[in-house]
Design an enzyme around this catalytic site. Structure first.
Site, PDB file in Angstrom:
ATOM      1  N   GLU A 172       0.468  -1.066   0.123  1.00 30.01           N
ATOM      2  CA  GLU A 172      -0.118  -0.114   0.066  1.00 30.01           C
ATOM      3  C   GLU A 172       0.899   1.465   0.468  1.00 30.01           C
ATOM      4  O   GLU A 172       0.471   1.792   0.649  1.00 30.01           O
ATOM      5  CB  GLU A 172      -1.022   0.024   0.994  1.00 30.01           C
ATOM      6  CG  GLU A 172      -1.618  -1.114   1.187  1.00 30.01           C
ATOM      7  CD  GLU A 172      -3.411  -1.195   1.999  1.00 30.01           C
ATOM      8  OE1 GLU A 172      -3.010   0.274   3.257  1.00 30.01           O
ATOM      9  OE2 GLU A 172      -4.443  -1.641   1.918  1.00 30.01           O
ATOM     10  N   GLU A 291      -5.901  -8.057  -0.118  1.00 28.52           N
ATOM     11  CA  GLU A 291      -6.510  -8.336   0.789  1.00 28.52           C
ATOM     12  C   GLU A 291      -7.812  -7.769   0.513  1.00 28.52           C
ATOM     13  O   GLU A 291      -8.243  -7.102  -0.668  1.00 28.52           O
ATOM     14  CB  GLU A 291      -5.995  -6.843   1.688  1.00 28.52           C
ATOM     15  CG  GLU A 291      -4.710  -7.002   2.230  1.00 28.52           C
ATOM     16  CD  GLU A 291      -4.180  -5.481   2.921  1.00 28.52           C
ATOM     17  OE1 GLU A 291      -4.196  -5.001   4.274  1.00 28.52           O
ATOM     18  OE2 GLU A 291      -3.029  -5.817   2.765  1.00 28.52           O
TER      19      GLU A 291
HETATM   20  O1  AHR Z   1      -5.218  -5.909   7.460  1.00 29.32           O
HETATM   21  C1  AHR Z   1      -5.385  -4.291   8.191  1.00 29.32           C
HETATM   22  C2  AHR Z   1      -4.579  -3.601   7.343  1.00 29.32           C
HETATM   23  O2  AHR Z   1      -5.438  -3.112   6.013  1.00 29.32           O
HETATM   24  C3  AHR Z   1      -2.565  -4.027   6.201  1.00 29.32           C
HETATM   25  O3  AHR Z   1      -2.301  -3.396   7.426  1.00 29.32           O
HETATM   26  C4  AHR Z   1      -3.512  -2.384   5.523  1.00 29.32           C
HETATM   27  O4  AHR Z   1      -1.553  -3.350   4.162  1.00 29.32           O
HETATM   28  C5  AHR Z   1      -4.134  -2.359   5.247  1.00 29.32           C
HETATM   29  O5  AHR Z   1      -5.188  -1.232   5.215  1.00 29.32           O
END
Ligand code: AHR
Length: 502
Positions: A172, A291
């Site tokens: 990210e 994610e």
């Molecule tokens: O999964 C929780 C968080 O969400 C992670 O650390 C991050 O990559 C995202 O913003």
């Protein structure tokens, strides 16, 4: 409302990609410590990892696991987590304002992956570290004995290279919250340098460049384009992340977020293919959806509280307790991922234990399945063979956030060898049942093996330590007459229907 679909082997999208059933372990809250690892737990193995959790992870059926972050990775020194545990430093984790003890690090985690049967996907720190450290790390993990960092690993008791194939180039990096946040060009240049070095080390590695943190980011689209314009030749995948929650109590739209994920995937694919077209390239960059989940981030606006809270080891962060409705949403998101099996190369539900996870644990005590465990486990277990889209009319739900979406959201998989056909479907209406007729004439004589449904009349029902099986898959209502399957889909329900050749 009556809806009719046809399933036919000709409507193939591609083979079921087993890497769609990935998960994620971050050094966040209690995911690692008192999640997968707790040496004093009665079920702990020789290396301190919880046996009860390992059993649930196997049952979940996850295939790939991303590690060690997430935001955590952007301030992580891999060197702190290897070697004798007693000499590993305690450090301040800037991402989650916690104390990181480093009692679990790369070798411990990779050994655990081998024991539970997960393919690891490692993320490297491109936040506050760069090319040199990323290359050292690759050599430590995958280098053959005989060079500096590979020999350090050998000295730590791991002679054989780990052979990790999947690597994420940072996390990210478009997000202002990220340690070492970068502009698209800054990130793209660094990612290209690292990707080039990694491919020089081993051209068979599968490399993931960071895409946007979510599609609402102001740079979404441009970020992917710029990153791929720099990295196209050296990377294989571009990441996508998204978390869903009911915004302002709008459960109607929440139940239909699989339509949003569908559009998000199409948008990223279009951007990647645009870059390919400009380069006259036939190479296809696929998505690492590394994610995704339901996450009540609004509730996490306790963030202010966390900023001032005491900094401790393994704080109980973002331990969302999932409802029956959340399970239906998760099931419908899995349907979306399957429908894009041809362009989603990896997908990881975030995360595995305690932090926004399908498994919850009590330190020193029980571990149990959250509601969202069930659609994941059933899909991972029964999606086999070829993914098939469905033809026909699937009804309509009008949603404030996503406009009109199909009421019945479905996909099928067909294993020509075993003759098994699996249908995964969600009724995305909060209020209306659906009477669904599915025409199956192309498959010859079939028998109904099982129909399981996840959902509950009480949409807010949850599993807990005291009632771990409050929400579990139950028998659904369906009948097969000739080549027509009739299914009743209650409002807000997710289904796994299995048929086999007679
Ligand atoms: O999964 C929780 C968080 O969400 C992670 O650390 C991050 O990559 C995202 O913003």
């Amino acid at each position: 409302m009556p809806v009719t679909s046809t399933i036919d082997p000709a409507f193939s999208v591609g083979l079921v990609n087993p890497w769609l059933f990935g998960t994620f372990v971050e050094h966040l809250g209690r995911c690692v410590y008192t999640g997968i690892y707790e040496p004093t737990h009665p079920s702990a193995d020789e290396d301190g990892f919880r046996g009860d959790v390992a059993a649930l992870v196997r049952e979940l059926g996850a295939t790939v696991v991303r590690y060690p972050g997430g935001n955590f990775v952007s301030n992580y020194r891999w060197e702190d987590g290897v070697g004798p545990r007693a000499s590993r430093p305690r450090v301040f984790d800037l991402a989650w304002r916690s104390i990181e003890t480093n009692q679990v690090g790369t070798d411990d985690f990779l050994a655990w992956c081998t024991r539970v049967g997960l393919e690891p996907m490692l993320a490297v720190n491109l936040g506050n570290r760069g090319l040199a450290e990323a290359v050292d790390y690759l050599e430590y993990v995958n280098g053959a004995p005989g060079t500096r960092y590979a020999d350090q690993r050998v000295g730590n008791g791991h002679v054989k290279p780990w052979g990790v194939r999947l690597w994420c180039l940072g996390n990210e990096m478009d997000g202002p919250w990220q340690i070492g946040h970068k502009t698209p060009v800054e990130y793209a240049r660094l990612a290209q340098e690292v990707a080039h070095a990694y491919k020089t080390f081993d051209p068979d590695l599968q490399l993931v460049a960071c895409g946007s943190s979510n599609p609402a980011m102001p740079t979404f689209g441009d970020w992917e384009r710029i990153v791929l314009e720099h990295c196209f030749d050296d990377v294989d995948l571009i990441s996508a992340h998204v978390y869903y929650e009911p915004i302002g109590g709008d459960d109607v739209s929440f139940l239909a977020v699989s339509a949003h994920m569908d559009r998000y995937i199409r948008d990223v694919v279009s951007t990647a293919d645009h870059v390919a077209a400009k380069r006259h390239s036939q190479k296809r960059i696929n998505i690492s959806f590394d994610e995704w989940n339901v996450w009540f981030a609004a509730r996490h606006a306790e963030k202010e509280v966390e900023q001032t809270a005491e900094v401790t080891e393994a704080p109980a962060l973002i331990q969302d307790v999932y409802t029956a409705l959340d399970a239906v949403v998760v099931g419908s998101l899995l349907i979306t991922l399957l429908r894009h099996t041809d362009r989603v190369g990896v997908a990881c539900q975030a995360q595995l234990v305690n932090a926004i996870a399908p498994i919850l644990t009590v330190p020193g005590g029980a571990a149990w399945r959250q509601t969202i465990f069930h659609p994941f486990a059933l899909t991972a277990k029964y999606a086999r063979g070829t993914v098939l889209m469905l033809g026909g009319d699937h009804g309509q739900v009008d949603t404030p956030a996503h406009g009109a979406v199909e009421q019945v959201w479905a996909v099928a998989t067909h294993d020509a060898q075993s003759g098994e056909l699996a249908i995964f479907a969600a009724n995305r209406s909060l209020t209306d049942p659906a009477s669904w007729t599915v025409r199956l004439g192309a498959f010859g004589e079939l028998r109904l093996v099982e129909h399981l449904v996840v959902g509950d009349e009480d949409h807010s029902a949850v599993n807990s330590e005291d009632f771990p099986d409050r929400v579990v898959p139950k028998a659904g209502v369906s009948a097969l007459a000739g080549d027509q399957l009739s299914v009743t889909l209650p409002p807000a329900s997710w289904h796994c229907i299995r048929l086999a050749s007679r």
